[in-house]
Design an enzyme around this catalytic site. Structure first.
Site, short mmCIF file in Angstrom:
data_model
loop_
_atom_site.label_atom_id
_atom_site.label_comp_id
_atom_site.label_asym_id
_atom_site.label_seq_id
_atom_site.Cartn_x
_atom_site.Cartn_y
_atom_site.Cartn_z
N ASN A 105 -5.60 -17.68 6.88
CA ASN A 105 -4.18 -17.90 7.15
C ASN A 105 -4.13 -19.11 8.09
OD1 ASN A 105 -3.96 -15.53 5.75
ND2 ASN A 105 -3.12 -14.32 7.43
N GLU B 47 -2.56 -17.60 3.49
CA GLU B 47 -1.30 -18.02 4.13
C GLU B 47 -1.41 -19.48 4.51
OE1 GLU B 47 0.36 -15.78 7.40
OE2 GLU B 47 -0.17 -13.86 6.47
N ASP C 242 4.82 -9.50 12.28
CA ASP C 242 5.98 -10.35 12.07
C ASP C 242 6.84 -9.89 10.89
OD1 ASP C 242 7.54 -12.68 12.51
OD2 ASP C 242 6.44 -13.75 10.94
N ASN D 194 -5.22 -7.60 8.30
CA ASN D 194 -4.58 -8.91 8.39
C ASN D 194 -4.63 -9.39 9.82
OD1 ASN D 194 -2.79 -11.12 7.22
ND2 ASN D 194 -1.63 -10.48 9.02
N GLU D 195 -5.25 -10.54 10.02
CA GLU D 195 -5.26 -11.26 11.30
C GLU D 195 -5.65 -10.38 12.49
OE1 GLU D 195 -1.39 -13.06 11.45
OE2 GLU D 195 -1.88 -14.52 9.90
N TYR E 297 -2.18 -22.75 9.61
CA TYR E 297 -0.88 -23.40 9.82
C TYR E 297 -1.03 -24.74 10.54
CZ TYR E 297 1.22 -19.08 8.18
OH TYR E 297 1.59 -18.01 7.40
N1 CKX Z 1 0.71 -14.66 9.69
C1 CKX Z 1 -0.31 -17.66 12.85
C2 CKX Z 1 1.12 -13.26 9.50
C3 CKX Z 1 2.47 -13.19 8.88
C4 CKX Z 1 3.47 -14.06 9.65
C5 CKX Z 1 2.98 -15.48 9.68
C6 CKX Z 1 4.06 -16.38 10.28
C7 CKX Z 1 1.69 -15.40 10.50
C8 CKX Z 1 1.13 -16.66 11.07
C9 CKX Z 1 0.01 -16.48 12.05
O1 CKX Z 1 2.89 -11.86 8.85
O2 CKX Z 1 4.73 -13.92 9.09
O3 CKX Z 1 4.12 -16.50 11.48
O4 CKX Z 1 4.87 -16.93 9.55
#
Ligand code: CKX
Length: 628
Positions: free
Chosen positions: A495, A535, A190, A440-441, A497
């Site tokens: 991370n 995050e 992203d 990352n993720e 949300y």
């Molecule tokens: N995490 C659900 C990685 C970042 C993104 C962030 C987003 C995500 C969220 C994953 O690089 O920017 O979507 O804001």
């Protein structure tokens, strides 16, 4: 200004990378600094530039000079200078050219062209000869031009770069050809796929026998510090290490390529209270100095005990951000003004840490973090290891993409290990670097991830003399029930949300319960280590206010942040909060983003949004040893 030629039907061939030459040389990763024995010339400025729409640069011999008279600044991303969308979105080979004068007085030295970053890969030619190819867009490499240099004359330097994404690139994604014949990248991540010579290029001259590397590790005993060191040189002459304090006074001296330096009554490097000693390294031939190099080093220890982070034996709580290198016009290009402003804003808001999401940052950022006393989680560019084409629509779906089952995985792992090695070699002496983030993720829902993780985590432990904690940032699919790889981490990075991607809008009233249930499930697994939220956050369009709240408004963001505050304050194991993101940043265009990701606490122009005052209020009150 138009620099486009007609796009070819089949696109340009992928750049062939010869990493072997790079690895065989075991590059010095030392930051380029002049001294009595070394010379450094910054090659920043306007370079000739050309996009290779038809992939004909190789056959037409552009290594001997590129066509046209277009010029752009180096360092910078090329994407945002132009008004032509095809240029901004260009995928393929791009070429740069400049002339470099090499003084005749350097004849007895080695001469390198040192690129702090060329994104994502490229080949360097000097006077028409291929010197080096390098894979990976966020770490330095040097092209030694001794064999082709023209002394006391101008030398032609041509660089072929390439910004395509694939299943073996870090970061990962794909490159596709549209019906029009134009290519485009589809990142599995992203942030905008900015490219070019994004960091400084320097002409470096070092003596024939020179210092290649220096490594330190620290031990404390009462008021004294012991610095175990190792120096690598290219010859056998004796070496010395002298240490000076911040006032310039001599502290102590050691001899030999490896040993221990005792610093009585050491002034330690502390969070937001940094102290840096100057280590001066020399290769001696009798009284003559053959080479000299210096580095500022903070003395500190960092370790995990139970669920606590201990800096110099005392608990620390992380407050700060996930960041990006991202700004107007220069994109991901090195921007010292923005670096300075970001540190001022981080100090203003009461932060003490950040993660270099999602790639190694410019070396000057770590130097600044050392100077200002910030704690850094340093991340390799292993992002996009989850096949998700529309930003993060799949990231909370609970579906595995079996990312680690592809036949391309061995090549991906080879690149990952090489970048990890370069990262640790580059950043190992920074006091600010307290941990390595190795992914990352990633997709951790399938067992196929396990052997891959085992090798990457083992390599990080082997390479780092300081044995810093290792981790990776987990998104929601890496849940207590499904994650196959959390056990590799020395501390867990989440991370999360809840209240945005999941249970957003009016449903946010259920978010806190779901959030707590997940944390309880992790604790029920018997995990005993610090938890850091690397995050959390929600998008807020600057200037959008609404009562009652709606998503994207400042009011909604404050309600969301209150949930996280309650949760963070009620779990002892949570030892860090790094909100996503420090500033609004550019991404691909799409229905998920309004001209970029708007989760910034500051705007892209580095002005505070409403939530900045919330964080200033909270973080200024939280002591550094919160929950200690
Ligand atoms: N995490 C659900 C990685 C970042 C993104 C962030 C987003 C995500 C969220 C994953 O690089 O920017 O979507 O804001």
């Amino acid at each position: 200004m138009k620099i486009r030629q007609q796009p070819g039907r089949n696109g340009s061939p992928r750049l062939k990378i010869n990493r072997r030459r790079v690895v065989a040389m075991k590059q010095s990763m030392l930051y380029p600094r002049g001294s009595a024995a070394r010379r450094v010339v910054d090659l920043g400025g306007m370079w000739k530039f050309c996009l290779d729409w038809d992939g004909k640069g190789d056959t037409e011999g552009w290594k001997d000079g590129i066509p046209g008279n277009e010029k752009i600044p180096v360092p910078a991303s090329f994407n945002d200078f132009y008004t032509d969308k095809d240029i901004r979105e260009f995928a393929g080979d791009f070429w740069y050219e400049t002339e470099v004068f090499v003084p005749g007085e350097w004849k007895d030295m080695h001469v390198d062209l040192r690129f702090a970053a060329l994104t994502h890969r490229g080949t360097v030619y000097a006077n028409g000869q291929e010197i080096i190819s390098h894979e990976g867009g966020f770490l330095p490499f040097s092209a030694r031009i001794d064999d082709v240099v023209r002394w006391n004359e101008k030398n032609l330097v041509v660089v072929k770069g390439n910004n395509e994404l694939s299943f073996t690139s870090l970061p990962a994604g794909i490159t596709q050809t549209l019906k029009s014949g134009k290519k485009m990248v589809r990142p599995f991540f992203d942030f905008f796929n900015y490219a070019g010579i994004q960091r400084p290029v320097k002409l470096v001259a070092v003596p024939k026998e020179y210092i290649e590397d220096f490594t330190v590790n620290h031990r404390l005993d009462g008021a004294d510090a012991y610095v175990d060191y190792q120096m690598e040189t290219t010859g056998e002459h004796p070496v010395t290490v002298e240490v000076f304090d911040e006032s310039g006074s001599f502290v102590t001296k050691a001899e030999g390529k490896a040993g221990t330096i005792t610093i009585p009554n050491a002034r330690l490097w502390e969070v937001r209270d940094a102290y840096l000693y100057r280590f001066v390294l020399k290769i001696m031939d009798g009284d003559a100095v053959l080479d000299e190099y210096e580095e500022e080093i903070g003395i500190r220890t960092f370790e995990i005990k139970g669920n606590s982070f201990l800096l110099n034996g005392h608990p620390v709580y992380l407050k700060g951000f996930g960041k990006h290198e991202d700004s107007d016009i220069v994109g991901r290009g090195y921007n010292p003004g923005v670096i300075k402003r970001d540190f001022e804003l981080m100090k203003w808001i009461g932060a003490n840490s950040f993660r270099t999401s999602h790639y190694p940052y410019s070396e000057e950022i770590y130097q600044m973090a050392d100077r200002e006393g910030f704690l850094v989680i340093d991340e390799v560019p292993a992002v996009g290891f989850f096949e998700s084409l529309v930003n993060f629509v799949d990231a909370v779906s609970g579906k595995s993409t079996n990312f680690f089952e592809r036949e391309t995985v061995p090549e991906l792992k080879k690149n990952h290990l090489a970048m990890l090695e370069d990262l640790i070699r580059r950043d190992k002496n920074h006091a600010c670097v307290i941990a390595w983030s190795l992914f990352n993720e990633p997709d951790t829902m399938s067992e196929s991830a396990v052997p891959y993780f085992a090798d990457i985590f083992a390599k990080a432990r082997e390479l780092d003399v300081q044995k810093r904690p290792r981790t990776f940032a987990m998104e929601l699919n890496s849940s207590p029930e499904k994650c196959t790889c959390y056990q590799f981490s020395d501390f867990l990075c989440f991370n999360r949300y809840y209240g945005w991607y999941l249970l957003g809008g009016y449903e946010m009233q259920d978010a806190e319960e779901a959030f707590r249930a997940e944390l309880d499930a992790w604790l029920a697994k018997g995990v005993d280590c610090p938890f850091v939220f690397t995050e959390y956050g929600c998008d807020n369009l600057q200037g959008e206010y609404k009562l009652p709240s709606v998503q994207w408004s400042a009011e909604y963001e404050l309600e969301y942040l209150k949930i996280y505050e309650r949760v963070f304050d009620s779990y002892d194991c949570i030892k860090g909060e790094q909100v996503w993101n420090f500033a609004d940043f550019q991404t691909v265009e799409g229905i998920m983003r309004v001209n970029g990701n708007k989760k910034g606490i500051f705007t892209r122009q580095r002005q505070p949004k409403t939530a900045a005052y919330y964080f200033k209020n909270r973080w200024e009150k939280l002591p550094v040893d919160y929950k200690g």
